[in-house]
Enzyme design. Structure first.
Site, PDB file in Angstrom:
ATOM      1  N   GLY A   1      -6.028  -1.266   9.244  1.00 27.76           N
ATOM      2  CA  GLY A   1      -5.829   0.527   8.229  1.00 27.76           C
ATOM      3  C   GLY A   1      -5.789  -0.489   6.559  1.00 27.76           C
ATOM      4  O   GLY A   1      -5.661  -1.312   6.360  1.00 27.76           O
TER       5      GLY A   1
ATOM      6  N   HIS B   1       2.397   2.834   8.432  1.00 22.36           N
ATOM      7  CA  HIS B   1       2.402   1.924   7.783  1.00 22.36           C
ATOM      8  C   HIS B   1       1.480   2.401   6.418  1.00 22.36           C
ATOM      9  O   HIS B   1       1.679   1.941   5.739  1.00 22.36           O
ATOM     10  CB  HIS B   1       1.736  -0.085   8.608  1.00 22.36           C
ATOM     11  N   GLU B   2       0.801   2.887   7.030  1.00 20.28           N
ATOM     12  CA  GLU B   2      -0.735   2.852   5.876  1.00 20.28           C
ATOM     13  C   GLU B   2       0.184   4.329   5.212  1.00 20.28           C
ATOM     14  O   GLU B   2      -0.302   4.791   3.973  1.00 20.28           O
ATOM     15  CB  GLU B   2      -1.463   3.536   6.831  1.00 20.28           C
TER      16      GLU B   2
ATOM     17  N   CYS C   1      -0.035  -6.667   6.187  1.00 16.14           N
ATOM     18  CA  CYS C   1      -0.854  -6.035   5.008  1.00 16.14           C
ATOM     19  C   CYS C   1      -2.097  -6.950   4.346  1.00 16.14           C
ATOM     20  O   CYS C   1      -1.896  -7.900   3.911  1.00 16.14           O
ATOM     21  CB  CYS C   1      -0.066  -5.588   3.727  1.00 16.14           C
ATOM     22  N   LEU C   2      -2.968  -5.964   4.010  1.00 15.75           N
ATOM     23  CA  LEU C   2      -4.136  -6.911   3.095  1.00 15.75           C
ATOM     24  C   LEU C   2      -3.914  -7.344   1.320  1.00 15.75           C
ATOM     25  O   LEU C   2      -4.487  -7.920   1.176  1.00 15.75           O
ATOM     26  CB  LEU C   2      -5.324  -5.945   3.075  1.00 15.75           C
TER      27      LEU C   2
ATOM     28  N   GLN D   1      -5.142   0.054  -2.398  1.00 16.31           N
ATOM     29  CA  GLN D   1      -5.286  -0.660  -2.152  1.00 16.31           C
ATOM     30  C   GLN D   1      -6.744  -1.313  -2.852  1.00 16.31           C
ATOM     31  O   GLN D   1      -6.484  -2.505  -2.556  1.00 16.31           O
ATOM     32  CB  GLN D   1      -4.694  -1.588  -0.446  1.00 16.31           C
TER      33      GLN D   1
ATOM     34  N   HIS E   1       1.477   3.443   2.159  1.00 19.19           N
ATOM     35  CA  HIS E   1       1.425   3.046   1.085  1.00 19.19           C
ATOM     36  C   HIS E   1       1.287   4.090  -0.178  1.00 19.19           C
ATOM     37  O   HIS E   1       1.184   4.120  -0.642  1.00 19.19           O
ATOM     38  CB  HIS E   1      -0.423   2.634   1.437  1.00 19.19           C
TER      39      HIS E   1
HETATM   40 NI    NI Z   1      -0.522  -2.741   3.828  1.00 24.73          NI
END
Ligand code: NI
Length: 196
Positions: A45, A147-148, A105-106, A50, A151
């Site tokens: 995701g 989760h997304e 998380c990236l 991000q 963000h």
């Molecule tokens: Ni994330």
């Protein structure tokens, strides 16, 4: 085009995302770039904040989870079909028992922690052609979307940890903000001396 992923500590990750309009400049290009950026970083995701844009856009590809042999047939089908763009998403409902799942998380490389969230969600959103949708998901499919979705609300999974856990990872988070980590995809660090 692969975009740099914004690291923990950048203010853009804390903004509540603005609505995306149909005439948002180069939207399809942005979506294509986000897919490329997500796959390059082996993510499931990626949300627009991000990549530095505080707008209500995220994408999810849950298909890598569908291979898990412990899943029921129904769960597998749900994950296999979950490769989607979510525009202007609004969470309608989160129900069911809270259960722990190890999240990463990236924007926060090398930090993985168990996070508790509700089992089932109903979410309304628009697809990339701006068709209105309302869908329900549960289990891992719901988890990735939760989760997304966080963000685009300016929330990170580390916010949901106990104060003890938060203290334990604080040094690691500080290092990430300064770029003092090894990561094999392109990132932008808010407190780094220079972009690398
Ligand atoms: Ni994330």
């Amino acid at each position: 085009m692969i975009l740099p992923i914004v690291a923990y500590g950048d203010a853009v990750l804390r903004k509540k995302g603005k609505e995306v309009t149909k005439d948002y400049p180069h939207l399809q290009q942005l979506i294509d770039n986000m897919w490329e950026t997500m796959y390059n970083a082996s993510g499931v995701g990626l949300a627009a904040p991000q990549v530095g844009l505080p707008i209500r856009l995220f994408l999810v590809d849950a298909t890598p989870f569908a291979d898990d042999e412990e899943l029921t047939e129904e769960e597998r089908e749900q994950l296999d079909g979950l490769k989607k763009v979510f525009i202007n998403a609004e969470m309608v409902e989160e129900t069911g028992n809270e259960w722990p799942f190890n999240e990463g998380c990236l924007s926060i490389p090398d930090v993985r922690e168990d996070v508790f969230r509700n089992q089932t969600i109903t979410i309304k959103y628009m697809d990339e052609d701006f068709n209105k949708k309302v869908d329900s998901y549960s289990g891992i499919a719901a988890r990735i979307i939760q989760h997304e979705y966080d963000h685009i609300e300016g929330i990170l999974f580390t916010d949901k940890l106990s104060s003890l856990k938060k203290r334990l990872i604080k040094n690691k988070l500080d290092k990430i903000s300064k770029g003092l980590i090894k990561v094999d995809y392109k990132m932008r660090f808010p407190l780094a001396k220079k972009v690398r």
